[in-house]
Design a protein around this motif. Structure first.
Motif, PDB file in Angstrom:
ATOM      1  N   ARG A 174       8.649  11.263  23.125  1.00 50.48           N
ATOM      2  CA  ARG A 174       9.109  12.910  23.712  1.00 50.48           C
ATOM      3  C   ARG A 174       9.315  14.083  22.609  1.00 50.48           C
ATOM      4  NH1 ARG A 174      13.197   9.251  26.343  1.00 50.48           N
ATOM      5  NH2 ARG A 174      12.021   9.448  28.432  1.00 50.48           N
ATOM      6  N   GLU A 175       9.816  13.316  21.039  1.00 46.54           N
ATOM      7  CA  GLU A 175       9.585  14.388  20.002  1.00 46.54           C
ATOM      8  C   GLU A 175       8.457  14.252  19.485  1.00 46.54           C
ATOM      9  OE1 GLU A 175      12.411  16.220  18.294  1.00 46.54           O
ATOM     10  OE2 GLU A 175      13.507  14.765  18.800  1.00 46.54           O
ATOM     11  N   MET A 176       7.360  13.796  19.297  1.00 44.05           N
ATOM     12  CA  MET A 176       6.011  14.257  19.709  1.00 44.05           C
ATOM     13  C   MET A 176       5.778  15.197  20.615  1.00 44.05           C
ATOM     14  SD  MET A 176       4.905  10.717  17.871  1.00 44.05           S
ATOM     15  CE  MET A 176       2.884  11.128  17.910  1.00 44.05           C
ATOM     16  N   LEU A 177       5.986  15.114  21.694  1.00 47.04           N
ATOM     17  CA  LEU A 177       4.985  16.013  22.505  1.00 47.04           C
ATOM     18  C   LEU A 177       5.268  17.111  22.493  1.00 47.04           C
ATOM     19  CD1 LEU A 177       4.977  12.555  25.412  1.00 47.04           C
ATOM     20  CD2 LEU A 177       3.293  14.069  24.356  1.00 47.04           C
ATOM     21  N   ALA A 178       6.605  17.079  22.247  1.00 42.86           N
ATOM     22  CA  ALA A 178       7.722  18.516  22.028  1.00 42.86           C
ATOM     23  C   ALA A 178       7.026  19.400  20.921  1.00 42.86           C
ATOM     24  CB  ALA A 178       9.180  18.435  22.264  1.00 42.86           C
ATOM     25  N   ALA A 179       7.095  18.247  20.175  1.00 46.97           N
ATOM     26  CA  ALA A 179       6.412  19.147  18.665  1.00 46.97           C
ATOM     27  C   ALA A 179       4.740  19.899  19.342  1.00 46.97           C
ATOM     28  CB  ALA A 179       6.391  18.608  17.627  1.00 46.97           C
ATOM     29  N   ALA A 180       4.140  19.145  20.095  1.00 46.38           N
ATOM     30  CA  ALA A 180       2.508  19.747  21.181  1.00 46.38           C
ATOM     31  C   ALA A 180       2.582  20.591  21.572  1.00 46.38           C
ATOM     32  CB  ALA A 180       2.204  18.515  20.837  1.00 46.38           C
ATOM     33  N   GLY A 181       4.210  20.672  22.280  1.00 42.08           N
ATOM     34  CA  GLY A 181       3.456  22.091  23.238  1.00 42.08           C
ATOM     35  C   GLY A 181       3.507  21.098  24.382  1.00 42.08           C
ATOM     36  N   LEU A 182       3.886  19.703  24.902  1.00 42.67           N
ATOM     37  CA  LEU A 182       3.408  19.221  26.298  1.00 42.67           C
ATOM     38  C   LEU A 182       4.511  18.310  26.161  1.00 42.67           C
ATOM     39  CD1 LEU A 182       0.426  17.397  24.957  1.00 42.67           C
ATOM     40  CD2 LEU A 182       0.005  18.994  26.679  1.00 42.67           C
ATOM     41  N   SER A 183       4.866  18.456  27.753  1.00 42.03           N
ATOM     42  CA  SER A 183       6.167  18.323  28.870  1.00 42.03           C
ATOM     43  C   SER A 183       6.102  16.692  28.980  1.00 42.03           C
ATOM     44  CB  SER A 183       6.294  19.799  29.128  1.00 42.03           C
ATOM     45  OG  SER A 183       5.819  19.451  30.235  1.00 42.03           O
ATOM     46  N   LYS A 184       4.985  16.190  29.358  1.00 39.11           N
ATOM     47  CA  LYS A 184       5.020  15.071  29.956  1.00 39.11           C
ATOM     48  C   LYS A 184       5.827  14.402  29.941  1.00 39.11           C
ATOM     49  CE  LYS A 184       2.604  11.793  32.571  1.00 39.11           C
ATOM     50  NZ  LYS A 184       1.132  10.628  33.334  1.00 39.11           N
ATOM     51  N   ASP A 185       6.772  13.486  30.879  1.00 41.03           N
ATOM     52  CA  ASP A 185       7.980  12.312  30.822  1.00 41.03           C
ATOM     53  C   ASP A 185       6.660  10.727  30.303  1.00 41.03           C
ATOM     54  OD1 ASP A 185      10.151  10.869  30.262  1.00 41.03           O
ATOM     55  OD2 ASP A 185      10.523  10.995  32.262  1.00 41.03           O
ATOM     56  N   PRO A 186       6.843  10.446  29.174  1.00 43.60           N
ATOM     57  CA  PRO A 186       6.719   9.242  28.565  1.00 43.60           C
ATOM     58  C   PRO A 186       6.650   8.174  29.150  1.00 43.60           C
ATOM     59  CG  PRO A 186       7.978  10.125  27.259  1.00 43.60           C
ATOM     60  CD  PRO A 186       8.092  10.882  27.421  1.00 43.60           C
ATOM     61  N   ALA A 187       8.126   7.686  30.022  1.00 42.07           N
ATOM     62  CA  ALA A 187       8.593   6.701  31.007  1.00 42.07           C
ATOM     63  C   ALA A 187       7.722   6.639  31.393  1.00 42.07           C
ATOM     64  CB  ALA A 187       9.965   7.077  31.275  1.00 42.07           C
ATOM     65  N   ASP A 188       7.384   7.524  32.457  1.00 43.03           N
ATOM     66  CA  ASP A 188       5.981   7.241  33.516  1.00 43.03           C
ATOM     67  C   ASP A 188       5.122   6.874  33.080  1.00 43.03           C
ATOM     68  OD1 ASP A 188       8.138   8.945  34.938  1.00 43.03           O
ATOM     69  OD2 ASP A 188       7.062  11.140  34.647  1.00 43.03           O
ATOM     70  N   ALA A 189       4.720   6.951  31.978  1.00 40.15           N
ATOM     71  CA  ALA A 189       3.293   6.340  30.800  1.00 40.15           C
ATOM     72  C   ALA A 189       3.364   5.303  31.146  1.00 40.15           C
ATOM     73  CB  ALA A 189       2.849   7.804  29.919  1.00 40.15           C
ATOM     74  N   LEU A 190       4.672   4.340  30.989  1.00 42.75           N
ATOM     75  CA  LEU A 190       5.018   4.143  30.798  1.00 42.75           C
ATOM     76  C   LEU A 190       4.953   2.656  32.046  1.00 42.75           C
ATOM     77  CD1 LEU A 190       7.511   2.954  28.297  1.00 42.75           C
ATOM     78  CD2 LEU A 190       5.153   2.806  27.562  1.00 42.75           C
ATOM     79  N   LYS A 191       5.673   3.114  33.089  1.00 47.85           N
ATOM     80  CA  LYS A 191       5.436   2.988  34.435  1.00 47.85           C
ATOM     81  C   LYS A 191       4.382   2.461  34.977  1.00 47.85           C
ATOM     82  CE  LYS A 191      10.111   4.198  35.361  1.00 47.85           C
ATOM     83  NZ  LYS A 191      10.610   5.822  35.791  1.00 47.85           N
ATOM     84  N   ASP A 192       3.610   3.578  34.665  1.00 51.00           N
ATOM     85  CA  ASP A 192       2.198   3.817  35.775  1.00 51.00           C
ATOM     86  C   ASP A 192       0.834   2.614  34.902  1.00 51.00           C
ATOM     87  OD1 ASP A 192       1.099   5.511  34.055  1.00 51.00           O
ATOM     88  OD2 ASP A 192       1.524   6.941  34.905  1.00 51.00           O
ATOM     89  N   GLY A 193       1.395   2.077  33.549  1.00 49.89           N
ATOM     90  CA  GLY A 193       0.704   1.702  32.867  1.00 49.89           C
ATOM     91  C   GLY A 193      -0.938   2.353  32.365  1.00 49.89           C
ATOM     92  N   SER A 194      -0.504   4.032  32.541  1.00 49.68           N
ATOM     93  CA  SER A 194      -1.376   4.364  31.645  1.00 49.68           C
ATOM     94  C   SER A 194      -1.707   4.427  30.273  1.00 49.68           C
ATOM     95  CB  SER A 194      -1.315   6.330  32.360  1.00 49.68           C
ATOM     96  OG  SER A 194      -0.288   6.687  31.492  1.00 49.68           O
ATOM     97  N   ALA A 195      -0.616   4.546  29.623  1.00 49.82           N
ATOM     98  CA  ALA A 195      -0.355   3.652  28.250  1.00 49.82           C
ATOM     99  C   ALA A 195      -1.173   2.827  27.290  1.00 49.82           C
ATOM    100  CB  ALA A 195       1.024   3.809  27.954  1.00 49.82           C
TER     101      ALA A 195
END
Ligand code: URA
Length: 421
Positions: free
Chosen positions: A277-298
């Motif tokens: 979340r910190e890395m994404l916020a620092a890069a100006g992105l807002s996606k929730d990383p918990a979703d990317a763990l759940k949906d298999g995209s990570a």
């Protein structure tokens, strides 16, 4: 300019001028200042410290000693994380693909382990075929194909730091906060990331044993980042007990894959998501990383990244020839599992190296079956030791003497101690 004048200025508690700093770092890299002179200067810095402008200039001089990488041809913002290192700290493995799955590019230059802390490259090398050394063009290809790359820093990146770090290692000058901060930040800034999150570990298994020292290091690094126009945030996180259940190489890869598959130990998952979340916020992105763990995209990004670096994500990981289980000597609450003791035991089993050129064993390591706060029963497995060489077991067991305690009240740092921005 004369090396002796520069040494005397710092020895007597003075402030080095920008010209003195530029000259000293450049002359040392070129071999015009001898090792013994730079050792004396490093000791004077350790004893007398540096002002914020001195640290910024020292960092700048180390960056200028080599190349500065450029990712501007990518169509995504870059963001990276650096951890000061600890026991069981495998976070980079699930974190880099997770953040890439959320839309950022992660160019992660990592290191090898030395002493009781593990190295990300050593862990990944337990995956059959995986390659740590990539050219800059190959790094860019992997970033384009997968969104994340984890590899070794090339020799062209901050060569002044490479030479100075080796000298500090043998002259008792590693512990200087300005020198640690400028060493880490020169490499991260030269790496060309647009945003940076620092995970500064605190506790027995970390470089920084106290919150006060960790905070000073974090504040120094955040200030350097800001002075160089790099969006930088630091978290202080616990390293008084191991992170997760696995400590070693292949065992940590297996645990990271569990996290990417949506499982894994709760502390590893929590820290991975917090840093993401910190890395994404620092890069100006807002996606929730918990979703990317759940949906298999990570996990998809992990598989692409490992494959792009020659590894086989489906190959079985090495397992150790010998295992030994330590059981609970009594029933009660496990109140302490000391990160340093467990780290030294894993190192003695073959997971780490004593000298830079030593090999490491992919299969060696430790599995923790209980963590501080858990209730255990007498005779239940507490730790499993893995090694290819059974003669290593007695020394490993020695370092676990007094490393765990059952009964009493746990006194632990919270996982997330503080945030500095
Ligand atoms: N890690 C680094 O890269 N440099 C230091 O000085 C200490 C830890």
């Amino acid at each position: 300019m004369d090396a002796i004048d520069v040494i005397r200025a710092k020895r007597d508690g003075g402030t080095l001028t920008p010209e003195q700093i530029d000259w000293a770092v450049d002359a040392y890299t070129r071999g015009a200042i001898a090792d013994e002179q730079m050792a004396a200067l490093a000791m004077a810095i350790l004893l007398n410290g540096m002002t914020r402008p001195e640290v910024a200039r020292w960092t700048e001089a180390m960056i200028r000693s080599g190349e500065r990488m450029d990712w501007s041809s990518l169509d995504r913002p870059t963001t990276d994380k650096h951890s000061t290192g600890g026991v069981g700290d495998k976070i980079t493995l699930p974190l880099a693909p997770l953040v890439a799955a959320c839309g950022a590019a992660v160019p992660q230059l990592s290191g090898r382990g030395l002493g009781h802390t593990g190295g990300t490259l050593d862990k990944l090398e337990s995956i059959p075929g995986w390659r740590a050394s990539l050219s800059n063009a190959e790094m860019l290809d992997v970033l384009r194909a997968a969104g994340a790359v984890i590899c070794a820093a090339g020799s062209g990146l901050a060569p002044a730091d490479r030479k100075l770090y080796a000298l500090r290692d043998v002259t008792g000058t590693v512990e200087s906060i300005p020198l640690i901060a400028s060493s880490i930040m020169s490499k991260k800034i030269a790496e060309g990331t647009g945003a940076l999150v620092l995970d500064v570990k605190v506790g027995s298994g970390a470089f920084m044993k106290t919150v006060e020292n960790a905070r000073e290091l974090a504040e120094t690094m955040v200030a350097i980042g800001k002075d160089h126009g790099l969006r930088t945030v630091a978290l202080l996180t616990a390293m008084d007990r191991p992170l997760g259940n696995a400590v070693g190489n292949a065992v940590e890869v297996a645990e990271s894959v569990e996290v990417l598959a949506g499982g894994g130990p709760s502390d590893v998952v929590e820290l991975t998501l917090t840093l993401a979340r910190e890395m994404l916020a620092a890069a100006g992105l807002s996606k929730d990383p918990a979703d990317a763990l759940k949906d298999g995209s990570a996990m998809d990004v992990w598989r692409r990244m490992i494959t792009a670096q020659g590894g086989d994500p489906d190959a079985p990981l090495p397992t150790a020839r010998e295992t030994h289980t330590v059981t609970a000597p009594s029933s009660g609450v496990l109140t302490r599992l000391d990160a340093y003791g467990v780290g030294v035991a894993a190192w003695r089993l073959g997971a780490g190296r004593a000298r830079k050129e030593d090999p490491v064993s992919a299969a060696a390591g430790i599995t923790c079956h209980a963590k501080p706060g858990d209730t255990v029963k007498e005779g239940q497995p507490l730790l499993t030791l893995h090694t290819d060489d059974e003669t290593r077991l007695p020394r490993a067991l020695e370092s676990l003497d007094g490393a765990y305690e059952i009964g009493g009240t746990p006194s632990l740092h919270p996982l997330l101690i503080d945030r500095i921005s």
